[in-house]
Motif scaffolding. Structure first.
Motif, short mmCIF file in Angstrom:
data_model
loop_
_atom_site.label_atom_id
_atom_site.label_comp_id
_atom_site.label_asym_id
_atom_site.label_seq_id
_atom_site.Cartn_x
_atom_site.Cartn_y
_atom_site.Cartn_z
N LEU A 1 36.54 5.74 -16.30
CA LEU A 1 36.98 4.47 -16.86
C LEU A 1 36.25 4.23 -18.18
CD1 LEU A 1 37.12 2.15 -13.72
CD2 LEU A 1 39.08 2.93 -15.08
N THR B 1 33.05 9.85 -17.48
CA THR B 1 33.38 8.84 -16.47
C THR B 1 34.87 8.54 -16.52
OG1 THR B 1 32.85 7.05 -18.04
CG2 THR B 1 31.10 7.79 -16.55
N THR C 1 34.40 1.91 -20.81
CA THR C 1 33.64 0.66 -20.75
C THR C 1 34.24 -0.37 -21.70
OG1 THR C 1 32.10 1.34 -22.48
CG2 THR C 1 31.56 1.96 -20.20
N THR D 1 35.63 6.78 -7.11
CA THR D 1 34.87 7.05 -8.33
C THR D 1 34.73 8.54 -8.58
OG1 THR D 1 33.65 4.99 -8.04
CG2 THR D 1 32.69 6.63 -9.50
N PHE E 1 41.44 2.45 -7.32
CA PHE E 1 40.58 1.78 -8.30
C PHE E 1 39.89 0.57 -7.68
CE2 PHE E 1 43.92 3.86 -10.78
CZ PHE E 1 43.17 4.57 -11.71
N SER F 1 41.95 1.16 -17.92
CA SER F 1 40.65 0.65 -18.36
C SER F 1 40.76 -0.75 -18.96
CB SER F 1 40.01 1.61 -19.36
OG SER F 1 39.75 2.87 -18.77
N ILE G 1 42.01 -3.28 -15.85
CA ILE G 1 41.07 -3.51 -14.76
C ILE G 1 39.98 -4.49 -15.14
CG2 ILE G 1 39.31 -1.75 -15.21
CD1 ILE G 1 39.67 -0.90 -12.26
N ASP H 1 35.93 10.49 -12.08
CA ASP H 1 34.97 11.22 -12.91
C ASP H 1 35.32 12.70 -13.00
OD1 ASP H 1 33.74 8.80 -13.15
OD2 ASP H 1 32.03 9.27 -11.88
N GLN I 1 37.31 0.20 -5.96
CA GLN I 1 35.86 0.15 -6.06
C GLN I 1 35.39 -0.39 -7.41
OE1 GLN I 1 37.67 2.85 -6.17
NE2 GLN I 1 37.16 3.87 -8.08
N ALA I 2 36.28 -0.39 -8.41
CA ALA I 2 35.89 -0.83 -9.76
C ALA I 2 36.45 -2.20 -10.11
CB ALA I 2 36.38 0.20 -10.78
N ASP J 1 36.62 -6.19 -10.02
CA ASP J 1 35.87 -7.41 -9.75
C ASP J 1 36.87 -8.54 -9.51
OD1 ASP J 1 34.22 -9.57 -9.59
OD2 ASP J 1 33.32 -9.35 -11.58
#
Length: 794
Positions: free
Chosen positions: A228, A226, A230, A569, A320, A267, A270, A573, A322-323, A325
């Motif tokens: 990004l 992936t 976690t 995304t 970015f 990562s 964000i 990926d 879409q990722a 918040d």
């Protein structure tokens, strides 16, 4: 002699790199044996045949994928000085000899012999020849013979510490400084069971020209599929013993250039206010580091693999958004808590710790893609593809992407003589910028030292680093050289000696730290040329499938109301799967690629035709219902194209339809039935608004019954009209004829006129009209009825 028992097998050292810089002009295996472990097999001249049994290490050079340090079912031996300090006149030589018994048999007590090479090692050729018994079978002069006092058990390792008196070494201040070769053999029952070779540095206070060497440390994360990291993984990686923390601890403030993966920066950023405190602290430490820093490609995606498998420029993240918040970047107006530190005056505010999350923007605006990727780099035009796998055509792709300098492995350079080590800089030709060639032997030894799990293994590797630098310095005394060494990606969990390795390197007097800008500014070696290589074919083939799937998804995304949610995304990926960290995990990478391809196919196939058929068509014009399903979380707009398998049905143009998120919609397709009955298959294809096919066509069977009832009724009506019309017409004609006949029969017969008396038009008692008397009677018409007999009137 002191023996230390290790009751477990020492793990095999990492495999060598694909190739050494061909300037050494020697087989790579011979160099790697000495560099990685100092272990060499028995190959002495005059040995009995029994000395070359399976118990003895094979003399053949291993391939790049076969570590030479430990061989199965063999007795392995390595030798190295017990300290990195150079040996000087009057000092005893202390060495450690490590014997591993990888056989199922016990090795009985025997004898360890130590030898000193006859000549100093003043070139890379001489060093490589010494480390390969096939090239130099003479072990040298015997310095010490020491019996072992204990047996060596199967699957165990014994470490022997031996001290050679200065007089037995035989070196004096009159001997030139530089690297010296040592050899050790283990003999039992009058046969040599194993041999190993190593080096140490002899120094007698001469003035030396240190070798300028720049070291690059890539800071990356383990392979992942992936784009990004976690929050949980970041918390683990940036913990005190995490992989990112250990990498940063080893290089911050030291003469090492950092190559950072932007994936790590993004990562952390964000996550906004939800980022782990340890990750924020790690990012702040990186920001404060004085080291030179340049970026790797995002996710450390292999540049050479991209160039050889793709058809366009190097990949970069698209977005970015879409990722993100937005709630994690909301503005807060919370007051700063009052002072709780008794050391500060009452009423003052407690200063925020430097490791806390920076305050979000006052307006709560989420960061843009540019802001997430931003960093104050020392340079941004350096590319670091997989070392040794760069092809000539790749250089055009790199240059088109703005990369003016490419870091290359030693196998990508050729032409230098083995008795002289040139600078790391390589001219790649017009339009391609320059290359920085990694010194593979030095890099391999540094990597082995950083990953060493024991003190003995670490000293063995560092002795090779020291000797390599001493040889380069002694090749041409007074001539400065600027070299490049790198640590590898995919940092192993056991790599705990990075700091110790770099600090020990700095203590060598024949080494001088150099910055990356200094390496780039060094004079290119004229005799060295670029040597085109290529990635493994199977790796390129899998990567090409990923690129094709990415193109398919990109084309498909035009049907979406917000394409960036999918394409953003997908791009991240894809770059994660092209990471250099996957190179050493072929099977796992193939599985990850297969999963990605399946997910891409499922995404494109998320819009389907639900209608299965068969459908009966009766009539000349019918609307056929086709139901479309949308399994995505956003609305899509598609074109529905229907093509019949034969001419029994006629279909018009494609129909556009918008389907809401996670719902179905029925589209009516108008068709016209031609004259004829039978089966027809409708091929229903979904297209993007631009006309690109987004899925496999769906086949719907149709039973056509042409409208014979309507046509028959029309024909019957026409027949009835014609039949009755003809009857009426005949009746009219008959009546007219009968009427004419009746009128003829009822008409009176005309009276006969006197044939001898012409009609003068005068009546009795009237005078004849003027001119009547003058009319002379003409002859009678012979066809006249005047002479015919007349019937009496009724």
């Amino acid at each position: 002699m002191v023996a230390e028992s290790v009751l477990k097998r020492r793990p095999a050292l990492p495999g060598a790199m694909r190739g050494l810089w061909s300037r050494t002009k020697r087989p790579i295996g011979a160099v790697l044996i000495g560099l990685l472990a100092g272990v060499l097999p028995v190959a002495s001249a005059g040995l009995p045949a029994s000395a070359t049994t399976s118990e003895t290490t094979s003399a053949s050079a291993p391939t790049a994928k076969t570590p030479a340090a430990v061989r199965a079912n063999a007795v392995n031996l390595s030798v190295a000085p017990a300290t990195l300090a150079p040996l000087q006149a009057g000092q005893d030589l202390t060495v450690t000899v490590t014997v591993e018994n990888a056989t199922p048999d016990t090795i009985s007590p025997g004898t360890i012999n130590l030898f000193l090479a006859e000549r100093a090692l003043i070139s890379r050729n001489a060093l490589n020849s010494w480390l390969d018994p096939e090239k130099n079978s003479k072990p040298g002069d015997l310095m010490l013979s020491e019996p072992t006092t204990a047996s060596i058990q199967p699957d165990s390792t014994e470490i022997f510490t031996l001290t050679v008196p200065a007089g037995s070494v035989g070196l004096t201040s009159g001997n030139a400084w530089g690297a010296r070769g040592i050899a050790a053999t283990l003999s039992t029952d009058d046969r040599v069971r194993a041999e190993g070779r190593g080096t140490f540095v002899w120094y007698s206070d001469e003035e030396v020209t240190p070798v300028n060497m720049s070291v690059i440390m890539p800071i990356t994360v383990p392979a992942q599929s992936t784009g990004l990291i976690t929050s949980k993984a970041l918390e683990t990686f940036t913990a005190p013993t995490g992989v990112l923390s250990r990498q940063l601890d080893g290089v911050v403030g030291r003469p090492v250039t950092i190559a950072i993966d932007p994936l790590i920066l993004v990562s952390i950023r964000i996550l906004g206010s939800a980022a782990p405190p340890g990750a924020i602290a790690w990012l702040n430490r990186l920001d404060e580091a004085p080291n030179d820093i340049f970026p790797l490609s995002y996710a450390d995606a292999d540049l050479a693999l991209q160039a050889q498998a793709g058809t366009g420029p190097l990949l970069t993240p698209t977005t970015f958004d879409q990722a993100i918040d937005p709630a994690l970047f909301a503005a807060t107006d919370q007051p700063v808590p009052p002072n709780s530190d008794p050391a500060l005056p009452p009423g003052t505010e407690t200063p925020a710790p430097t490791t806390d999350q920076p305050a979000p923007p006052s307006d709560g605006t989420p960061p843009t893609t540019k802001e997430l990727l931003a960093w104050e780099y020392s340079a941004t035009d350096i590319g670091w593809p997989a070392e040794g796998d760069v092809a000539s055509a790749d250089l055009d792709v790199f240059a088109a992407s703005g990369l003016n300098t490419t870091i290359l492995g030693g196998s990508n350079a050729s032409g230098a003589a083995g008795d002289f080590t040139p600078n790391a800089t390589l001219d790649l030709g017009t339009g391609h910028g320059s290359g920085l060639v990694v010194d593979d032997p030095l890099a391999a030894a540094l990597r082995t030292a950083a990953a060493a799990t024991t003190d003995v293994a670490w000293r063995e590797a560092m002795s090779q680093v020291s000797s390599q630098l001493a040889v380069v310095s002694a090749e041409r005394p007074g001539t400065a050289r600027t070299l490049l060494a790198t640590f590898d990606r995919g940092w192993p969990p056991s790599a705990d000696r990075l700091t110790e390795t770099i600090d020990a390197l700095a203590g060598l007097r024949w080494y001088a730290p150099s910055t990356l800008p200094e390496v780039r500014a060094s004079v290119p070696a004229e005799e060295v040329e670029f040597d085109s290589q290529a990635e493994p074919e199977d790796r390129v083939a899998l990567a090409a499938e990923l690129f094709e799937a990415d193109k398919t998804v990109t084309d498909f995304s035009s049907v979406l109301s917000d394409p960036a949610i999918v394409t953003g995304t997908q791009r991240l990926d894809l770059m994660a799967l092209l990471s250099n960290s996957w190179a050493s995990q072929e099977a796992s990478w193939a599985d990850a690629v297969g999963t990605s391809l399946a997910n891409s196919a499922a995404l494109v196939g998320s819009i389907t035709v639900a209608t299965k058929g068969p459908i009966n068509v009766v009539g000349s014009q019918v609307d056929i219902p086709v139901t479309l399903d949308n399994a995505l979380s956003q609305a899509v707009t598609v074109m529905v194209q229907v093509v019949p398998s034969n001419g029994r049905l006629l279909v018009g143009e494609a129909v556009e339809s918008t389907i809401e998120a996670q719902s179905a919609r029925t589209v009516t397709i108008p068709v016209t039935a031609a004259v004829g009955n039978g089966a027809v298959t409708l091929r229903v294809t979904l297209l993007t608004p631009a006309g690109t096919v987004i899925s496999q066509p769906a086949l719907i069977p149709i039973n056509v019954r042409a409208d014979w009832e309507g046509l028959g009724s029309l024909l019957f009506a026409a027949f009835v009209v014609l039949f009755f019309g003809f009857g009426v017409w005949r009746n009219i004609l008959r009546r007219r004829r009968e009427r004419a006949e009746t009128e003829t029969a009822d008409a009176p017969e005309p009276e006969a006129e006197p044939a001898t008396v012409p009609d003068t038009g005068a009546h009795p008692g009237e005078e004849p009209e003027s001119g009547a008397a003058d009319a002379a009677p003409g002859p009678l018409n012979p066809d006249s009825t005047a002479d015919a007999p007349t019937e009496p009137r009724a």
